[in-house]
Design a protein around this motif. Structure first.
Motif, mmCIF file in Angstrom:
data_model
loop_
_atom_site.group_PDB
_atom_site.id
_atom_site.type_symbol
_atom_site.label_atom_id
_atom_site.label_comp_id
_atom_site.label_asym_id
_atom_site.label_seq_id
_atom_site.Cartn_x
_atom_site.Cartn_y
_atom_site.Cartn_z
ATOM 1 N N SER A 214 -27.286 6.756 -24.793
ATOM 2 C CA SER A 214 -26.392 7.907 -24.986
ATOM 3 C C SER A 214 -27.071 9.204 -24.569
ATOM 4 C CB SER A 214 -25.930 7.988 -26.444
ATOM 5 O OG SER A 214 -25.232 6.811 -26.787
ATOM 6 N N PHE A 226 -22.542 11.010 -29.128
ATOM 7 C CA PHE A 226 -23.372 10.960 -30.317
ATOM 8 C C PHE A 226 -24.638 10.136 -30.074
ATOM 9 C CE2 PHE A 226 -24.024 9.015 -34.631
ATOM 10 C CZ PHE A 226 -24.431 10.183 -35.248
ATOM 11 N N THR A 234 -23.889 4.147 -31.256
ATOM 12 C CA THR A 234 -22.679 4.053 -30.441
ATOM 13 C C THR A 234 -21.993 2.720 -30.666
ATOM 14 O OG1 THR A 234 -23.899 5.258 -28.742
ATOM 15 C CG2 THR A 234 -21.804 4.255 -28.078
ATOM 16 N N ASP A 253 -20.946 4.312 -21.408
ATOM 17 C CA ASP A 253 -21.988 4.107 -22.418
ATOM 18 C C ASP A 253 -21.353 3.213 -23.471
ATOM 19 O OD1 ASP A 253 -24.096 4.363 -24.216
ATOM 20 O OD2 ASP A 253 -23.329 6.245 -25.054
HETATM 21 MG MG MG Z 1 -25.750 5.122 -28.032
#
Ligand code: MG
Ligand code: GTP
Length: 396
Positions: A214, A226, A234, A253
Motif C-alpha cells: 500500500s 490505508f 488492506t 493493491d
Molecule cells: Mg496494504
C-alpha cells in the motif's frame, strides 16, 4: 465467585508451537514471532511463547500433558486469557485444551479469521469474511456438540443436543447460501466495472502481508490507501490509474498473503483476488529486512498458484532496503558466508544470479530507487501496451 471480565484491558495470550523433525526450532521461533504479530494485530498482548519438541502431536491435547501443566501454571500465575496455537487444532483438541487450561484456546486459522472480521470495513469485505467464518464453523459444529449429544440423548431417543445441531446447521447453511447470493450480485457489478476499464494494461501488487504494497501504491498513484504496521491493513482491492511518462495503466493493491492463509478465506476472497488473476503483470513485493523473506516468497508463489495466477510476468520488488541489516563476519573467519552475512549489494548480486525474473531493490518509505522502478515498470507495461494499441502514437 463470578467471572470478572474487563473489556477495557487487552487480553493476554500465550503462544504455543511444536518443533519436530520437519519443523526445526529456529523455524518455529520465526512462526511464533509472526503469531505474536498476529495477536497484537488482533488487539491482544502476547506474553509468553512455549515450544515443545514433539514428533507426533498428542491426539487429545496436541501437546503433551507435562507441557500443558507447565502452561497451566503460567496461565494461572499471570492471569492469561487465551492460548493461541500456531498449528491447526481439531475441535476436540480445542475443547480438551480449554478444559485443562480453563481459558479459551484458538488456533492460527481462528485468529486470522478473527482479524479479518475486525478489519473488514466495506460491506463487501465483511460479507466475504462472514462467509469464510460460517464455512469454517459448519464442519466443526459436530465436534462442538458431540459431548452434549452423548450426555443428553438417551437410548433410542433423539437427544436435544442433536436437534440443536440440526437447527444450527440449517441456520448456518441458509446463511451461507444468502451470503453467497449477496456476493454473487456484487461480483456481477464488479465484473461489469472491470469490463468498462477497457484494454488498459493492468498491474497488480502482490506479496506477503506488511511488506509495503500500500505504501508503494500511494507513492506511485498519489492516492491515500490505508497503510500501517499491522498485518492485513488492506482487505479490499483498490485500483488506481497511474501514468508513468506518457503511459497510462491500472495499478491494483490488494490483500496480503500469509503462511497458512485459511482455505475458506482464499475461497471467499476469490473475487477480490480477481484483480490479481486478471492482471497482465504482477509486482511481487518482498520485505528484504525480514529474516524470513525467502520463505515468504515461497508462500506468495504457492498462493498465486492456488488462485491460478502463477504464470504471469513478474517483477520482483525488494522493498525496505533502508531497514536491511546483516551480520558482519570477521576478516579471519573463513567459514562460508551465510545469507545473514551478505551485504545488500552481495544479496542483490546473488539474487540476480539465481533467477531470471527481473528484480529491483527499493525503499518505498525512504523513496529510494523509485525512478529506476518506474522506468523498469514503464518498459514492462509498454511491451504489453503496444500489442493492444498498435496504432497508438503517443509513444513515438
Ligand atoms: Mg496494504
Ligand atoms: N523501513 C521501511 N518500512 C516500510 C517501507 N515500506 C513500507 N514500510 C512500512 O511497512 C509497514 C507496512 O506497510 P503497508 O504498505 O501497509 O504494507 P502492505 O504490504 O500493504 O500490508 P498489508 O495490507 O497488511 O498486506 C508500514 O508501517 C510501512 O510504513 C520501507 O521501504 N522501509
Amino acid at each position: 465467585m463470578g467471572e470478572y471480565i474487563n473489556t477495557l484491558e487487552p487480553e493476554k495470550a500465550v503462544l504455543i508451537g511444536v518443533s519436530s523433525q520437519d519443523q526445526p526450532l529456529s523455524q518455529v521461533e520465526d512462526y511464533l514471532e509472526e503469531l505474536a504479530f498476529l495477536i497484537e494485530t488482533a488487539g491482544a498482548i502476547p506474553v509468553k511463547k512455549f515450544i515443545q519438541k514433539l514428533d507426533t502431536p498428542n491426539s487429545r491435547t496436541y501437546i503433551g500433558s507435562g507441557k500443558l501443566n507447565e502452561i497451566k501454571r503460567f496461565v494461572k500465575s499471570h492471569e492469561v486469557d487465551i492460548a493461541v496455537f500456531d498449528d491447526e487444532l481439531s475441535p476436540s483438541q480445542i475443547r480438551n485444551i480449554e478444559q485443562e487450561l480453563e481459558i479459551r484456546a484458538l488456533d492460527r486459522t481462528n485468529l486470522i479469521l478473527d482479524i479479518f472480521a475486525h478489519r473488514a470495513k466495506t460491506a463487501y469485505a465483511k460479507t466475504q469474511v462472514e462467509l469464510a467464518q460460517y464455512e469454517y464453523l459448519l464442519p466443526r459444529l459436530t465436534g462442538m456438540w458431540t459431548h452434549l449429544e452423548r450426555q443428553r440423548g438417551g437410548i433410542g431417543l433423539r437427544g436435544p443436543g442433536e436437534t440443536e445441531i440440526e437447527t444450527d446447521r440449517r441456520i448456518i447453511r441458509t446463511k451461507i447460501a444468502n451470503l453467497k447470493d449477496q456476493l454473487e450480485k456484487i461480483d456481477k457489478q464488479m465484473i461489469t466495472q472491470r469490463k468498462n476499464r477497457g484494454k488498459m494494461v493492468r498491474v497488480a501488487l502482490v506479496g506477503y502481508t506488511n511488506v509495503g504494497k500500500s505504501t508503494l501504491m500511494n507513492l506511485l498513484s498519489k492516492s491515500e490507501v490505508f497503510a500501517e504496521n499491522k498485518l492485513f491493513a488492506t482487505l479490499d482491492a483498490t485500483v488506481r490509474k497511474v501514468v508513468i511518462g506518457n503511459l497510462p495503466f491500472l495499478l491494483s493493491d490488494t490483500v496480503g498473503f500469509i503462511r497458512k492463509l485459511p482455505h475458506h478465506l482464499v475461497e471467499s476472497f476469490k473475487s477480490t483476488l480477481d484483480e490479481v488473476r486478471e492482471a497482465d503483470i504482477l509486482l511481487h513485493m518482498v520485505d528484504i529486512s525480514h529474516s524470513g523473506f525467502e520463505e515468504q516468497i515461497g508462500v506468495v508463489n504457492q498462493t498465486l498458484q492456488e488462485i491460478q495466477a502463477a504464470d504471469k510476468p513478474v517483477l520482483v520488488v525488494f522493498n525496505k532496503t533502508d531497514a536491511y541489516s546483516y551480520v558482519k563476519k570477521d576478516e579471519d573467519d573463513l567459514s562460508p558466508k551465510l545469507r545473514e552475512n551478505l551485504t545488500l549489494t552481495e544479496l542483490e548480486n546473488s539474487w540476480m544470479a539465481k533467477t531470471n525474473a527481473p528484480s529491483i531493490f527499493i525503499s518505498a518509505l525512504k523513496k529510494l530507487n523509485i525512478d529506476e522502478l518506474k522506468s523498469l515498470l514503464y518498459e514492462k507495461v509498454r511491451e504489453i501496451h503496444v500489442t493492444r494499441y498498435p496504432y497508438d502514437d503517443f509513444l513515438y
